[in-house]
Design a protein around this motif. Structure first.
Motif, PDB file in Angstrom:
ATOM      1  N   TYR A 157       1.190  -1.641  -0.046  1.00 55.66           N
ATOM      2  CA  TYR A 157      -0.258   0.038  -0.170  1.00 55.66           C
ATOM      3  C   TYR A 157       1.086   1.169   0.352  1.00 55.66           C
ATOM      4  O   TYR A 157       2.264   1.391   0.626  1.00 55.66           O
ATOM      5  CB  TYR A 157      -1.506  -0.207   1.327  1.00 55.66           C
ATOM      6  CG  TYR A 157      -1.320   1.077   1.643  1.00 55.66           C
ATOM      7  CD1 TYR A 157      -3.630   1.249   0.776  1.00 55.66           C
ATOM      8  CD2 TYR A 157      -1.386   1.855   2.142  1.00 55.66           C
ATOM      9  CE1 TYR A 157      -3.678   2.248   0.454  1.00 55.66           C
ATOM     10  CE2 TYR A 157      -2.209   3.655   2.591  1.00 55.66           C
ATOM     11  CZ  TYR A 157      -3.470   3.433   1.825  1.00 55.66           C
ATOM     12  OH  TYR A 157      -4.546   4.197   1.869  1.00 55.66           O
ATOM     13  N   LYS A 158       0.105   2.193  -0.765  1.00 56.01           N
ATOM     14  CA  LYS A 158       1.117   3.259  -0.638  1.00 56.01           C
ATOM     15  C   LYS A 158       0.469   4.688  -1.056  1.00 56.01           C
ATOM     16  O   LYS A 158      -1.027   4.787  -1.942  1.00 56.01           O
ATOM     17  CB  LYS A 158       2.449   3.484  -1.933  1.00 56.01           C
ATOM     18  CG  LYS A 158       2.980   4.834  -2.569  1.00 56.01           C
ATOM     19  CD  LYS A 158       3.693   4.986  -3.652  1.00 56.01           C
ATOM     20  CE  LYS A 158       3.794   6.001  -4.271  1.00 56.01           C
ATOM     21  NZ  LYS A 158       4.827   6.068  -5.549  1.00 56.01           N
ATOM     22  N   VAL A 159       0.190   5.157  -0.020  1.00 55.26           N
ATOM     23  CA  VAL A 159      -0.803   7.117  -0.143  1.00 55.26           C
ATOM     24  C   VAL A 159       0.066   7.707  -0.260  1.00 55.26           C
ATOM     25  O   VAL A 159       1.851   8.201   0.757  1.00 55.26           O
ATOM     26  CB  VAL A 159      -1.400   6.620   0.545  1.00 55.26           C
ATOM     27  CG1 VAL A 159      -0.568   6.794   2.412  1.00 55.26           C
ATOM     28  CG2 VAL A 159      -2.504   8.340   0.593  1.00 55.26           C
ATOM     29  N   GLU A 160       0.112   8.824  -1.994  1.00 57.87           N
ATOM     30  CA  GLU A 160       0.983  10.101  -1.460  1.00 57.87           C
ATOM     31  C   GLU A 160      -0.325  11.621  -1.205  1.00 57.87           C
ATOM     32  O   GLU A 160      -1.335  10.976  -0.976  1.00 57.87           O
ATOM     33  CB  GLU A 160       1.327  10.673  -2.989  1.00 57.87           C
ATOM     34  CG  GLU A 160       1.921   9.028  -3.601  1.00 57.87           C
ATOM     35  CD  GLU A 160       2.986   9.888  -4.934  1.00 57.87           C
ATOM     36  OE1 GLU A 160       4.145   9.969  -5.175  1.00 57.87           O
ATOM     37  OE2 GLU A 160       1.602   9.500  -5.539  1.00 57.87           O
ATOM     38  N   GLY A 168       3.431   8.034   2.455  1.00 55.80           N
ATOM     39  CA  GLY A 168       2.918   6.589   3.769  1.00 55.80           C
ATOM     40  C   GLY A 168       3.101   5.648   2.566  1.00 55.80           C
ATOM     41  O   GLY A 168       2.818   5.478   1.650  1.00 55.80           O
ATOM     42  N   VAL A 169       3.725   5.027   3.331  1.00 59.24           N
ATOM     43  CA  VAL A 169       4.649   3.279   2.977  1.00 59.24           C
ATOM     44  C   VAL A 169       3.645   1.763   3.991  1.00 59.24           C
ATOM     45  O   VAL A 169       4.557   2.360   4.919  1.00 59.24           O
ATOM     46  CB  VAL A 169       5.447   2.762   2.290  1.00 59.24           C
ATOM     47  CG1 VAL A 169       5.937   1.576   1.975  1.00 59.24           C
ATOM     48  CG2 VAL A 169       5.812   3.968   1.021  1.00 59.24           C
ATOM     49  N   GLU A 170       2.382   1.169   2.991  1.00 60.93           N
ATOM     50  CA  GLU A 170       2.584   0.130   4.269  1.00 60.93           C
ATOM     51  C   GLU A 170       2.571  -1.370   3.445  1.00 60.93           C
ATOM     52  O   GLU A 170       1.940  -1.599   2.989  1.00 60.93           O
ATOM     53  CB  GLU A 170       1.215  -0.129   4.619  1.00 60.93           C
ATOM     54  CG  GLU A 170       0.642  -1.228   6.045  1.00 60.93           C
ATOM     55  CD  GLU A 170      -0.862  -0.813   6.446  1.00 60.93           C
ATOM     56  OE1 GLU A 170      -0.889  -2.037   7.370  1.00 60.93           O
ATOM     57  OE2 GLU A 170      -1.613   0.347   5.713  1.00 60.93           O
ATOM     58  N   ILE A 171       3.782  -1.985   4.889  1.00 56.59           N
ATOM     59  CA  ILE A 171       3.615  -3.265   3.713  1.00 56.59           C
ATOM     60  C   ILE A 171       2.896  -4.848   4.775  1.00 56.59           C
ATOM     61  O   ILE A 171       2.797  -4.318   6.329  1.00 56.59           O
ATOM     62  CB  ILE A 171       5.194  -4.244   4.185  1.00 56.59           C
ATOM     63  CG1 ILE A 171       5.825  -2.698   3.311  1.00 56.59           C
ATOM     64  CG2 ILE A 171       5.768  -5.079   4.216  1.00 56.59           C
ATOM     65  CD1 ILE A 171       7.572  -2.941   3.810  1.00 56.59           C
ATOM     66  N   PRO A 172       2.280  -5.172   3.914  1.00 62.27           N
ATOM     67  CA  PRO A 172       0.921  -5.608   5.025  1.00 62.27           C
ATOM     68  C   PRO A 172       1.199  -7.193   5.332  1.00 62.27           C
ATOM     69  O   PRO A 172       2.748  -7.309   5.839  1.00 62.27           O
ATOM     70  CB  PRO A 172       0.197  -6.602   4.284  1.00 62.27           C
ATOM     71  CG  PRO A 172       1.319  -6.336   2.665  1.00 62.27           C
ATOM     72  CD  PRO A 172       2.236  -5.246   2.777  1.00 62.27           C
ATOM     73  N   ILE A 218       5.013   1.645   7.659  1.00 61.20           N
ATOM     74  CA  ILE A 218       4.379   0.509   8.058  1.00 61.20           C
ATOM     75  C   ILE A 218       4.414  -0.121   8.342  1.00 61.20           C
ATOM     76  O   ILE A 218       3.936  -0.892   6.863  1.00 61.20           O
ATOM     77  CB  ILE A 218       2.839   1.235   8.688  1.00 61.20           C
ATOM     78  CG1 ILE A 218       2.700   2.581   8.916  1.00 61.20           C
ATOM     79  CG2 ILE A 218       1.886   0.228   9.224  1.00 61.20           C
ATOM     80  CD1 ILE A 218       1.122   2.823   9.154  1.00 61.20           C
ATOM     81  N   ASN A 219       5.552  -0.999   9.056  1.00 58.98           N
ATOM     82  CA  ASN A 219       5.782  -2.396   8.253  1.00 58.98           C
ATOM     83  C   ASN A 219       5.592  -3.532   9.050  1.00 58.98           C
ATOM     84  O   ASN A 219       5.692  -3.633   9.981  1.00 58.98           O
ATOM     85  CB  ASN A 219       7.575  -2.451   8.393  1.00 58.98           C
ATOM     86  CG  ASN A 219       7.420  -4.467   7.243  1.00 58.98           C
ATOM     87  OD1 ASN A 219       6.520  -4.756   7.665  1.00 58.98           O
ATOM     88  ND2 ASN A 219       8.864  -4.673   7.633  1.00 58.98           N
ATOM     89  N   ARG A 220       3.861  -3.622   9.216  1.00 55.86           N
ATOM     90  CA  ARG A 220       3.077  -4.947   9.854  1.00 55.86           C
ATOM     91  C   ARG A 220       3.772  -5.913   9.583  1.00 55.86           C
ATOM     92  O   ARG A 220       3.445  -7.151  10.742  1.00 55.86           O
ATOM     93  CB  ARG A 220       1.472  -4.891   9.229  1.00 55.86           C
ATOM     94  CG  ARG A 220       0.369  -3.676   9.553  1.00 55.86           C
ATOM     95  CD  ARG A 220       0.938  -3.339  10.691  1.00 55.86           C
ATOM     96  NE  ARG A 220       0.393  -4.046  11.922  1.00 55.86           N
ATOM     97  CZ  ARG A 220      -0.756  -3.850  12.000  1.00 55.86           C
ATOM     98  NH1 ARG A 220      -1.448  -3.278  11.640  1.00 55.86           N
ATOM     99  NH2 ARG A 220      -0.971  -5.621  13.123  1.00 55.86           N
TER     100      ARG A 220
END
Length: 444
Positions: A384-387, A398-402, A432-434
């Motif tokens: 997931y990526k959000v600008e 923002g970058v989220e690794i699931p 965010i690296n879950r």
């Protein structure tokens, strides 16, 4: 002495030191009247009902859920973190087996806080249910969770946080968004392409009374829950559907709320909205507590309650009956995602799901634009990526690794962060690296 059939924990946090303004509907009296009512009614004299103090959520508890820009301390106060900590306390009581169920009567509320946070919208800064749920998953292992939001306003923030999560079922019963803030929560909002049908909205017409709410519960919510088989059921327990609430247009009663919770049997309830401070909240909260504890609530009756005056008309009943016929199909047989469809719902380009959003923070008067993307990976739920940019301010990433990330998505996630730091032009970058419980932010 009465004895509870279910051991119930109650957590209070009125947030004495936090208010939007002294006369704002979202103020400490929302819980002070309830606290007095529960003590007067002797609820803590019932064997099996206990009161607990809230915990305080750490910065990391917030950062495993939200991208907060510029940082958590800039968009929250200690009261916000205690409110989230109260929900976390409720979760710990249930997960450790100390209580069968728990009700976090806390404020400020949270269900309008989205994945990205630049400030306050709908009186919410951080999503206290989401902070609680991800605390559960981080501490007690991954769980399938169902959230049933009974606030009069659509829980657009919770919907946004879990838009791509197939292990979280979000069901929102609310006043039709064509007639009330935030103007969302329509049936076609079904979740992202990897979580299709995990987001179910039940937009009810104004003046819906107990009959309509309980019909929707019986015919839509309960069959879906039975099929989903969650490990935990959470009631996002907004109470502004009450007939006396000053900012909504519904006709639900305190006894109706109790009956809803008796049917739902939530493991955890978390207070959301509700602004009839004297005429509703003390009685609704009492009814919910009794229902959760498995104690008779038939004597609960708020002032000015007249069932004939708040009864819904035949046209409203017919409308809700049709909703109840149509809505279950959206969960049991959701329509295929249209890759070229409505850009507000998202489009697919190559192996990327892309969605553009414009968000207004009504409480703080902030405008935000963002683009989110999700890698449509065959091996995990996707990177997931959000600008995002608020009011023409600095661009943030923002970058989220699931939590179930495959090696490729994990590697690409770190590469996105590195590229963003070196050449992306972002003022703030958050990871965010879950998968590895790694939460990092950078600012320039």
């Amino acid at each position: 002495m009465l004895k509870a059939n279910n051991k119930l924990g109650i957590i209070f946090f009125p947030a004495f030191d936090w208010a939007i303004s002294p006369t704002h509907p979202e103020r400490q009296e929302r819980l002070l009247y309830t606290q007095d009512q529960l003590r007067e009614e002797g609820i803590f004299d019932i064997e099996g009902v206990e009161e607990y103090k809230p915990d305080v959520a750490d910065i990391e508890d917030v950062e495993r859920v939200h991208f907060c820009f510029p940082d958590v301390n800039s968009v929250t106060t200690r009261s916000h973190r205690i409110s989230a900590g109260g929900a976390m306390k409720a979760a710990d009581l249930v997960m450790t087996g100390e209580r069968d169920c728990a009700f976090a009567m806390v404020r400020p509320p949270g269900h309008h806080a989205m994945k990205v946070v630049h400030g306050s919208r709908g009186f919410c800064n951080i999503n206290i249910e989401a902070v609680m749920i991800e605390h559960i998953r981080e501490t007690y292992g991954h769980k399938r969770v169902a959230i049933v939001d009974t606030d009069c306003h659509h829980g657009d923030g919770t919907q946004d946080v879990y838009w791509h999560d197939p292990d979280t079922l979000f069901i929102s019963l609310h006043q039709d968004g064509r007639t009330l803030y935030p103007g969302s929560g329509f049936p076609q909002e079904l979740g992202g392409p990897k979580a299709r049908g995990r987001n179910i909205n039940i937009p009810l017409p104004p003046n819906t009374s107990d009959e309509g709410f309980l019909m929707a519960m019986e015919r839509v919510v309960m069959p879906i829950l039975e099929d989903f088989k969650p490990d935990l059921v959470v009631n996002s327990a907004g109470q502004d559907n009450h007939f006396s609430d000053p900012i909504t247009n519904m006709n639900f009663s305190a006894r109706g709320y109790a009956a809803l919770n008796e049917m739902l049997k939530p493991d955890i309830a978390v207070l959301e909205g509700g602004y009839s401070i004297q005429g509703a909240l003390p009685y609704v909260n009492l009814g919910i507590c009794l229902a959760m504890a498995g104690v008779d609530y038939s004597h609960v009756r708020e002032p000015n309650y007249n069932p004939d005056q708040i009864k819904q008309d035949d046209q409203t009943t017919a409308y809700i009956e049709e909703l109840c016929r149509q809505l279950p199909k959206l969960y049991f047989d959701p329509p295929a995602f249209d890759p070229k469809g409505d850009s507000r719902q998202g489009v697919i380009s190559g192996n990327q799901f892309i969605r553009h959003k414009q968000i207004y923070y009504d409480t703080d008067g902030i405008n935000e634009v963002q683009q989110e993307s999700l890698t449509l990976c065959d091996k995990c739920r996707g990177l997931y990526k959000v600008e995002t940019r608020a009011d023409s301010g600095p661009l943030c990433l923002g970058v989220e690794i699931p939590i179930d990330a495959c090696p490729d998505c994990k590697s690409k996630g770190y590469q996105l962060v590195e590229d963003g730091l070196i050449k992306g032009g972002y003022r703030y970058v958050q990871l965010i690296n879950r998968k590895d419980k790694d939460y990092v932010r950078y600012g320039f």
